[in-house]
Motif scaffolding. Structure first.
Motif, PDB file in Angstrom:
ATOM      1  N   UNK A   1      -1.628  -2.604 -23.573  1.00 17.48           N
ATOM      2  CA  UNK A   1      -0.705  -2.704 -22.452  1.00 17.48           C
ATOM      3  C   UNK A   1      -1.247  -3.663 -21.406  1.00 17.48           C
ATOM      4  N   UNK A   2      -0.325  -4.232 -20.667  1.00 19.54           N
ATOM      5  CA  UNK A   2      -0.660  -5.110 -19.556  1.00 19.54           C
ATOM      6  C   UNK A   2      -0.131  -4.481 -18.285  1.00 19.54           C
ATOM      7  N   UNK A   3      -0.879  -4.598 -17.219  1.00 14.26           N
ATOM      8  CA  UNK A   3      -0.448  -4.077 -15.921  1.00 14.26           C
ATOM      9  C   UNK A   3      -0.255  -5.222 -14.944  1.00 14.26           C
ATOM     10  N   UNK A   4       0.796  -5.106 -14.117  1.00 10.76           N
ATOM     11  CA  UNK A   4       1.028  -6.036 -13.015  1.00 10.76           C
ATOM     12  C   UNK A   4       0.846  -5.260 -11.720  1.00 10.76           C
ATOM     13  N   UNK A   5      -0.040  -5.734 -10.866  1.00  9.42           N
ATOM     14  CA  UNK A   5      -0.313  -5.063  -9.601  1.00  9.42           C
ATOM     15  C   UNK A   5       0.003  -6.019  -8.459  1.00  9.42           C
ATOM     16  N   UNK A   6       0.911  -5.564  -7.592  1.00  8.63           N
ATOM     17  CA  UNK A   6       1.355  -6.389  -6.475  1.00  8.63           C
ATOM     18  C   UNK A   6       0.641  -5.999  -5.189  1.00  8.63           C
ATOM     19  N   UNK A   7       0.578  -6.934  -4.270  1.00  9.86           N
ATOM     20  CA  UNK A   7       0.025  -6.666  -2.948  1.00  9.86           C
ATOM     21  C   UNK A   7       0.605  -7.656  -1.952  1.00  9.86           C
ATOM     22  N   UNK A   8       0.465  -7.334  -0.657  1.00 16.96           N
ATOM     23  CA  UNK A   8       0.848  -8.289   0.373  1.00 16.96           C
ATOM     24  C   UNK A   8       2.092  -7.959   1.153  1.00 16.96           C
ATOM     25  N   UNK A   9       2.793  -6.898   0.811  1.00 17.90           N
ATOM     26  CA  UNK A   9       3.983  -6.550   1.573  1.00 17.90           C
ATOM     27  C   UNK A   9       3.626  -5.978   2.929  1.00 17.90           C
ATOM     28  N   UNK A  10       4.656  -5.726   3.727  1.00 18.61           N
ATOM     29  CA  UNK A  10       4.423  -5.145   5.037  1.00 18.61           C
ATOM     30  C   UNK A  10       5.573  -5.367   5.975  1.00 18.61           C
ATOM     31  N   UNK A  11       5.312  -5.106   7.250  1.00 14.39           N
ATOM     32  CA  UNK A  11       6.303  -5.262   8.319  1.00 14.39           C
ATOM     33  C   UNK A  11       6.008  -6.552   9.071  1.00 14.39           C
ATOM     34  N   UNK A  12       7.029  -7.364   9.268  1.00 14.38           N
ATOM     35  CA  UNK A  12       6.857  -8.635   9.959  1.00 14.38           C
ATOM     36  C   UNK A  12       8.086  -8.884  10.823  1.00 14.38           C
ATOM     37  N   UNK A  13       7.883  -9.583  11.925  1.00 16.30           N
ATOM     38  CA  UNK A  13       8.998  -9.922  12.803  1.00 16.30           C
ATOM     39  C   UNK A  13       9.800 -11.084  12.224  1.00 16.30           C
ATOM     40  N   UNK A  14      11.066 -11.173  12.592  1.00 20.61           N
ATOM     41  CA  UNK A  14      11.860 -12.331  12.146  1.00 20.61           C
ATOM     42  C   UNK A  14      11.168 -13.638  12.521  1.00 20.61           C
ATOM     43  N   UNK A  15      11.190 -14.575  11.575  1.00 17.73           N
ATOM     44  CA  UNK A  15      10.496 -15.839  11.769  1.00 17.73           C
ATOM     45  C   UNK A  15       9.066 -15.837  11.283  1.00 17.73           C
ATOM     46  N   UNK A  16       8.556 -14.669  10.949  1.00 15.59           N
ATOM     47  CA  UNK A  16       7.178 -14.551  10.497  1.00 15.59           C
ATOM     48  C   UNK A  16       7.005 -14.889   9.029  1.00 15.59           C
ATOM     49  N   UNK A  17       5.774 -14.709   8.556  1.00 15.39           N
ATOM     50  CA  UNK A  17       5.421 -15.060   7.183  1.00 15.39           C
ATOM     51  C   UNK A  17       4.665 -13.924   6.511  1.00 15.39           C
ATOM     52  N   UNK A  18       4.805 -13.875   5.206  1.00 13.87           N
ATOM     53  CA  UNK A  18       4.024 -12.967   4.367  1.00 13.87           C
ATOM     54  C   UNK A  18       3.729 -13.683   3.060  1.00 13.87           C
ATOM     55  N   UNK A  19       2.631 -13.289   2.428  1.00 20.70           N
ATOM     56  CA  UNK A  19       2.296 -13.816   1.111  1.00 20.70           C
ATOM     57  C   UNK A  19       2.109 -12.655   0.147  1.00 20.70           C
ATOM     58  N   UNK A  20       2.934 -12.627  -0.888  1.00 20.40           N
ATOM     59  CA  UNK A  20       2.822 -11.602  -1.911  1.00 20.40           C
ATOM     60  C   UNK A  20       1.986 -12.125  -3.072  1.00 20.40           C
ATOM     61  N   UNK A  21       1.233 -11.221  -3.678  1.00 19.58           N
ATOM     62  CA  UNK A  21       0.445 -11.559  -4.866  1.00 19.58           C
ATOM     63  C   UNK A  21       0.758 -10.558  -5.966  1.00 19.58           C
ATOM     64  N   UNK A  22       0.640 -11.010  -7.197  1.00 22.38           N
ATOM     65  CA  UNK A  22       0.847 -10.131  -8.353  1.00 22.38           C
ATOM     66  C   UNK A  22      -0.121 -10.558  -9.440  1.00 22.38           C
ATOM     67  N   UNK A 118       6.971  -3.192  -0.550  1.00 24.32           N
ATOM     68  CA  UNK A 118       8.013  -3.209   0.494  1.00 24.32           C
ATOM     69  C   UNK A 118       7.783  -4.355   1.467  1.00 24.32           C
ATOM     70  N   UNK A 119       8.831  -5.107   1.724  1.00 23.44           N
ATOM     71  CA  UNK A 119       8.835  -6.126   2.771  1.00 23.44           C
ATOM     72  C   UNK A 119       9.923  -5.755   3.764  1.00 23.44           C
ATOM     73  N   UNK A 120       9.525  -5.580   5.012  1.00 29.17           N
ATOM     74  CA  UNK A 120      10.467  -5.232   6.074  1.00 29.17           C
ATOM     75  C   UNK A 120      10.391  -6.285   7.170  1.00 29.17           C
ATOM     76  N   UNK A 121      11.534  -6.881   7.478  1.00 33.74           N
ATOM     77  CA  UNK A 121      11.603  -7.907   8.521  1.00 33.74           C
ATOM     78  C   UNK A 121      12.424  -7.325   9.664  1.00 33.74           C
ATOM     79  N   UNK A 122      11.755  -7.046  10.764  1.00 32.40           N
ATOM     80  CA  UNK A 122      12.419  -6.372  11.881  1.00 32.40           C
ATOM     81  C   UNK A 122      11.655  -6.630  13.169  1.00 32.40           C
TER      82      UNK A 122
END
Length: 123
Positions: A1-22, A118-122
């Protein structure tokens, strides 16, 4: 089996940036195309961006010019750089990968999914 593990989500204000990894882990496998999908509450899962093993990319229209997908084949990892985030980008983001794995005595091709982040833009 292969596993995919994600990271990098979170809460950010509009106009902000995030970087997700998998990152993919396992034994005796190779990765073809990889991609990012998202699912907002009450909506169907939709494709966000994809990247082939050769590095060709594609994006849904609503994220073009704001999101960038990339991959590091040596690390079996795909990234999603998200800039100029909007409230409508709020969703659970999932990575997926088209993987060929040696399961003796044959190679098996299968689509794998990450657990979601989860990515939340608020404001």
């Amino acid at each position: 089996q292969v596993q995919l593990v994600e990271s990098g989500g979170g809460l950010v204000q509009p106009g902000g940036s995030l970087r997700l990894s998998c990152a993919a882990s396992g034994s005796s496998f190779s990765i073809n195309a990889m991609g990012w999908y998202r699912q907002a509450p009450g909506k169907q899962r939709e494709v966000v961006a994809g990247i082939t093993s050769g590095g060709s990319t594609n994006y849904r229209d609503s994220v073009k010019g704001r999101f960038t997908i990339s991959r590091d084949n040596a690390k079996n990892t795909v990234y999603l750089q998200m800039n100029s985030l909007k409230p409508e980008d709020t969703a659970v983001y999932y990575c997926n990968a088209d993987i060929l794995q040696l399961q003796p005595p044959t190679w098996v091709r299968r689509i794998y999914w990450g657990q979601g982040t989860q990515v939340t833009v608020s404001s």
